[in-house]
Design a protein around this motif. Structure first.
Motif, short mmCIF file in Angstrom:
data_model
loop_
_atom_site.label_atom_id
_atom_site.label_comp_id
_atom_site.label_asym_id
_atom_site.label_seq_id
_atom_site.Cartn_x
_atom_site.Cartn_y
_atom_site.Cartn_z
N ASN A 298 0.86 -1.14 -0.04
CA ASN A 298 -0.08 -0.02 -0.11
C ASN A 298 0.88 1.25 0.02
O ASN A 298 2.11 1.25 0.21
CB ASN A 298 -1.01 -0.03 1.02
CG ASN A 298 -0.32 -0.03 2.70
OD1 ASN A 298 0.71 0.73 2.60
ND2 ASN A 298 -0.82 -0.69 3.46
N PHE A 299 0.32 2.36 -0.24
CA PHE A 299 1.01 3.56 -0.18
C PHE A 299 1.94 4.02 1.04
O PHE A 299 3.09 4.24 0.59
CB PHE A 299 0.10 4.88 -0.34
CG PHE A 299 0.63 6.23 -0.28
CD1 PHE A 299 1.09 6.65 -1.34
CD2 PHE A 299 0.79 6.71 1.12
CE1 PHE A 299 2.09 7.81 -1.33
CE2 PHE A 299 1.41 8.19 0.99
CZ PHE A 299 2.22 8.50 -0.16
N TRP A 300 1.64 3.68 1.90
CA TRP A 300 2.37 3.91 3.43
C TRP A 300 3.58 2.94 3.42
O TRP A 300 4.44 3.50 3.90
CB TRP A 300 1.39 3.99 4.60
CG TRP A 300 0.49 4.98 4.42
CD1 TRP A 300 -0.90 4.66 4.28
CD2 TRP A 300 0.53 6.34 4.60
NE1 TRP A 300 -1.66 5.93 4.50
CE2 TRP A 300 -0.71 6.81 4.55
CE3 TRP A 300 1.61 7.09 4.69
CZ2 TRP A 300 -1.00 8.29 4.67
CZ3 TRP A 300 1.41 8.63 4.75
CH2 TRP A 300 0.23 9.03 4.70
N GLN A 301 3.40 1.69 3.17
CA GLN A 301 4.43 0.77 3.13
C GLN A 301 5.43 1.18 2.02
O GLN A 301 6.54 1.02 2.14
CB GLN A 301 3.91 -0.54 2.74
CG GLN A 301 3.00 -1.42 3.84
CD GLN A 301 2.35 -2.56 3.49
OE1 GLN A 301 1.84 -2.90 2.31
NE2 GLN A 301 2.37 -3.50 4.37
N ARG A 302 5.04 1.65 1.13
CA ARG A 302 6.13 1.88 -0.11
C ARG A 302 6.76 3.35 0.52
O ARG A 302 7.92 3.38 0.25
CB ARG A 302 5.31 2.31 -1.25
CG ARG A 302 5.11 1.28 -2.34
CD ARG A 302 4.24 1.49 -3.80
NE ARG A 302 3.03 1.54 -3.45
CZ ARG A 302 1.99 2.34 -4.47
NH1 ARG A 302 2.52 2.60 -5.43
NH2 ARG A 302 0.90 2.33 -4.06
N LEU A 303 6.10 4.18 0.87
CA LEU A 303 6.67 5.46 1.35
C LEU A 303 7.66 5.08 2.39
O LEU A 303 8.92 5.31 2.42
CB LEU A 303 5.51 6.41 2.07
CG LEU A 303 6.24 7.63 2.49
CD1 LEU A 303 6.72 8.67 1.31
CD2 LEU A 303 5.18 8.54 3.27
N ASP A 304 7.20 4.25 3.49
CA ASP A 304 8.12 3.92 4.80
C ASP A 304 9.41 3.05 4.24
O ASP A 304 10.54 3.27 4.40
CB ASP A 304 7.33 3.04 5.70
CG ASP A 304 8.31 2.71 6.84
OD1 ASP A 304 8.99 3.43 7.43
OD2 ASP A 304 8.31 1.51 7.05
N GLY A 305 9.18 2.40 3.19
CA GLY A 305 10.21 1.48 2.68
C GLY A 305 10.99 2.26 1.95
O GLY A 305 12.38 2.07 1.99
N PHE A 306 10.52 3.24 1.25
CA PHE A 306 11.52 4.03 0.58
C PHE A 306 12.32 5.09 1.56
O PHE A 306 13.34 5.25 1.61
CB PHE A 306 10.69 5.12 -0.35
CG PHE A 306 11.50 5.77 -1.09
CD1 PHE A 306 12.51 5.44 -2.23
CD2 PHE A 306 11.41 7.42 -0.92
CE1 PHE A 306 13.16 6.42 -2.93
CE2 PHE A 306 12.29 8.28 -1.61
CZ PHE A 306 13.18 7.76 -2.56
N LEU A 307 11.48 5.40 2.52
CA LEU A 307 12.36 6.60 3.40
C LEU A 307 13.30 5.60 4.47
O LEU A 307 14.56 6.10 4.55
CB LEU A 307 11.30 7.07 4.48
CG LEU A 307 10.37 8.06 3.73
CD1 LEU A 307 9.45 8.54 4.89
CD2 LEU A 307 11.12 9.04 3.25
N LEU A 308 13.00 4.14 4.65
CA LEU A 308 13.90 3.47 5.37
C LEU A 308 15.31 3.37 4.73
O LEU A 308 16.24 3.33 4.92
CB LEU A 308 13.37 2.08 5.73
CG LEU A 308 14.21 1.28 6.46
CD1 LEU A 308 14.54 1.72 7.71
CD2 LEU A 308 13.39 -0.09 6.72
#
Lengths: 425, 280
Positions: A298-308
């Protein structure tokens, strides 16, 4: 000249926007961990038909500590008939091999060391070599300086009853906290990283990170995503993302605590950060686009994965931000320059404050709020981190091996266990 | 150990849950059993959020009202320090309106800080090189200090370069720098209640302490800022504008933020005022 300053101004503004995103991330994680609903779905699993597991302990010249790790595992409550311990002696030149062979003589079916004398050095390569010897579906990995508690193995295995779980990560707690300022600061950092960051990711169903030690991986999931990669500096980050992209879930268990030694000397710490940063940036290059494009996240997983993936790149950006600030300041741009400088100043106040809040909140949750008084010293630690990350970006640090893969320069982390505690069997 | 404070809900189910929770956290001898740190949380009630917002609003409003008075206080401090510091006695004021609501007049010394002479430039270069050389044997325990000194030396090197290449194009003078930074200091004090409202006010310490920390931080900064820039003025006048970049980067906002962080850290180290929760 004014075009150059305008470009600097825009670049600085962009950097500040990125830094602000990380600030919000720190703050959301902290608030969630402090006040939100906590997710510990597997913490109550106490009775089960425990599966056969293999516990790997990576060891390279670990005569000071490896016996302690094996003793701690043997003292645990995981059924011994469902466990195989494989210490991976990676071309040690000290007494490590002898100590492991002694354990093997005492526990021939339980402790089965592998002695590596050639091939690629490093933990990932050693784990690759261990795979044909792994028994059971679950592989648990420890570093040699770790001291697992009595119930830790059960806690780490419990999430694997959920068939979607590909990897499990426990919490790392420093053992030598009180040695000096550095170890105290690392304790604060570790506390924030696990108690807040990892648990908040777990709560919010984002991307908890498999840390390569105090953790386990399902063998089928590992094979599904390509096995261990020996051409990375941080095989744990690499595996986290490959599991994520293959649809496996990584679970963080905040209750599963294991003690480790943290570096007691700054040069050791710098080498550690440089390696992590190098490996993380490598993972950023390898997986950033795949994570952003993955249709199953989902959007938040993609965002968190990218930020990590970008956490170490941000340190480089901060340095660049300061260089741009200085250029603009010397350029004396009256409006854009001053705004940019104010933006940076604001970030330094509010942005870093979110990190300080996170560290303080973690120490407070840990019940060691007295340690929070060291908070201002973290600025010094941050400066050292910036330098270490910068060193990682310098050319010539990497070597390339003959087969064209990315070569690796391995630095073993020093151990500090007291002489009197060093034992063999 | 503070007593567990329990409100009395009307809903029977909620009352039952609360009674169960009380039993779960009560030891055999009546003491409180705190949850394991892995699952501990802090209870945040709606009244805490409302109080945090109210406290932030009141503190900000009071500060806005006190700004003209603060400006006069800082000016008085500069006037009192001017003669002892050998700054010639004259103190100017820069008046700035904030959102047309209030205004602040920040002081500065009416003194001339010149571009560095050739001698001053060379002395600064030598000092910078000596500082860098001194950091070379600093290893292990003092490494962060060595890095901080090298960072300062790098900043100073940029100033040396600038004044070697284009001394006439240096865009700042003492009055503009000092008044600008004091204005930034005044703004920093102004956002302290917001920073604390978003962080410290949410934590489980009593409200008296929250208010006390707010007053302490703002007062500390209000005293620090004029002293900090009075001292910087003296240094810049005597050492020339070549040290102004170093003053800006290393001794401008940084010590103010360190003060804020240090006092925040102290506040966060205070004992919890109520029992921990376990939100699962």
């Amino acid at each position: 000249m004014s075009l150059f300053l305008a470009i600097c101004s825009w670049a600085l503004s962009a950097i500040v926007v990125v830094l602000c995103i990380y600030t919000v991330r720190h703050y959301v994680f902290t608030v969630n961990r402090l006040f939100g609903r906590q997710r510990h779905p597997y913490v109550d699993v106490e009775l089960a038909r425990w599966p056969h597991i293999t516990v790997c302990i990576a060891a390279h010249n670990e005569e000071m500590v490896v016996a302690h790790a094996i003793d701690a595992l043997l003292a645990g409550d995981y059924p011994r008939d469902r466990m195989t311990i494989i210490p991976l002696d990676d071309r040690s030149t000290d007494r490590t091999a002898e100590i492991l062979d002694n354990y093997s003589a005492f526990y021939p079916t339980l402790v089965r060391p592998i002695h590596r004398t050639d091939g690629k050095p490093g933990k990932a390569a050693a784990l690759q070599d261990a795979m044909p010897h792994v028994r059971g579906e679950i592989l648990i990995v420890f570093d040699a300086d770790y001291l697992p508690g009595k119930s830790l193995l059960r806690q780490l295995v419990a999430p694997f009853f959920d068939p979607q779980v590909g990897a499990v990560m426990g919490r790392v707690v420093p053992l030598n906290v009180g040695t000096n300022l550095l170890t105290r600061m690392l304790d604060l950092e570790r506390s924030a990283g696990y108690q807040v960051d990892q648990q908040a990711r777990m709560n919010l169903r984002l991307v908890p990170q498999y840390g390569g030690t105090v953790g386990g991986v399902r063998v089928r999931a590992l094979e599904n995503c390509g096995g261990w990669r020996s051409d990375t500096l941080t095989e744990d980050t690499d595996l986290t993302y490959r599991l994520l992209l293959c649809g496996w879930e990584t679970v963080y268990q905040n209750r599963s605590e294991c003690y480790e030694e943290v570096p007691e000397q700054w040069p050791v710490r710098i080498r550690q950060i440089t390696r992590w940063s190098d490996g993380h940036n490598q993972a950023l290059r390898d997986y950033a686009l795949s994570v952003l494009r993955d249709g199953f996240l989902n959007f938040w997983q993609r965002l968190d994965g990218f930020l990590l993936l970008g956490v170490y790149a941000v340190a480089s950006m901060t340095l660049l931000g300061w260089v741009l600030t200085l250029i603009l300041w010397y350029g004396g741009r009256s409006v854009a320059g001053f705004s940019a400088i104010l933006l940076v100043a604001s970030y330094n106040t509010m942005g870093n404050f979110a990190s300080f809040f996170e560290v303080a909140a973690a120490a407070r949750l840990d019940g060691y709020q007295g340690r929070v008084r060291l908070l201002p010293f973290l600025l010094l630690g941050y400066l050292v981190t910036l330098i270490a990350v910068l060193r990682g970006l310098l050319p010539g640090r990497r070597t390339r091996d003959g087969d064209g893969g990315r070569g690796v320069v391995w630095h073993k982390t020093l151990r500090y266990r007291p002489e009197e505690a060093v034992t063999g069997t | 150990m503070p007593a567990l404070r329990v409100s009395r809900p009307v809903d029977p189910e909620a009352r039952r849950r609360e009674a169960m929770s009380r039993v779960r956290s009560t030891g055999a001898q009546g003491g409180r059993i705190d949850p394991h740190r892995a699952i501990a949380t802090i209870d945040l009630h709606r009244r805490d959020v409302i109080l945090a917002a109210a406290c932030f609003a009141v503190a900000t409003l009071l500060y806005a009202l006190a700004l003209p008075w603060l400006g006069r206080l800082w000016t008085a401090a500069f006037e009192a320090l001017s003669a002892p510091l050998g700054m010639g006695g004259a103190v100017g004021q820069r008046v700035t309106s904030i959102a047309s609501l209030t205004q602040v007049a920040v002081p500065y010394f009416v003194a001339q800080a010149s571009a560095p002479s050739r001698t001053e430039w060379w002395i600064t270069l030598v000092v910078t090189v000596v500082v860098v050389l001194c950091t070379i044997p600093m290893r292990s325990r003092t490494l962060p200090l060595a890095y901080a000194l090298r960072f300062a030396a790098a900043i100073q090197a940029t100033a040396l370069l600038f004044f070697a290449v284009a001394p006439a194009r240096f865009p700042y003078d003492l009055a503009g720098y000092v008044s600008g930074m004091m204005l930034v200091g005044a703004m920093l004090i102004g956002i302290v209640p917001l920073v604390l409202a978003l962080t410290f006010y949410l934590i489980d310490v009593g409200w008296t302490r929250k208010v006390a920390l707010t007053v302490l931080v703002m007062t500390h900064l209000a005293v620090l800022v004029p002293l900090q820039y009075a001292l910087q003025s003296v240094v810049i006048v005597h050492a020339s504008l070549i040290v102004l970049p170093l003053c800006f980067v290393m001794f401008g906002l940084l010590p103010e933020i360190m003060v804020l962080v240090a006092l925040f850290g102290w506040g966060m180290s205070w004992r919890p005022g109520r029992a921990r929760g376990t939100r699962q």
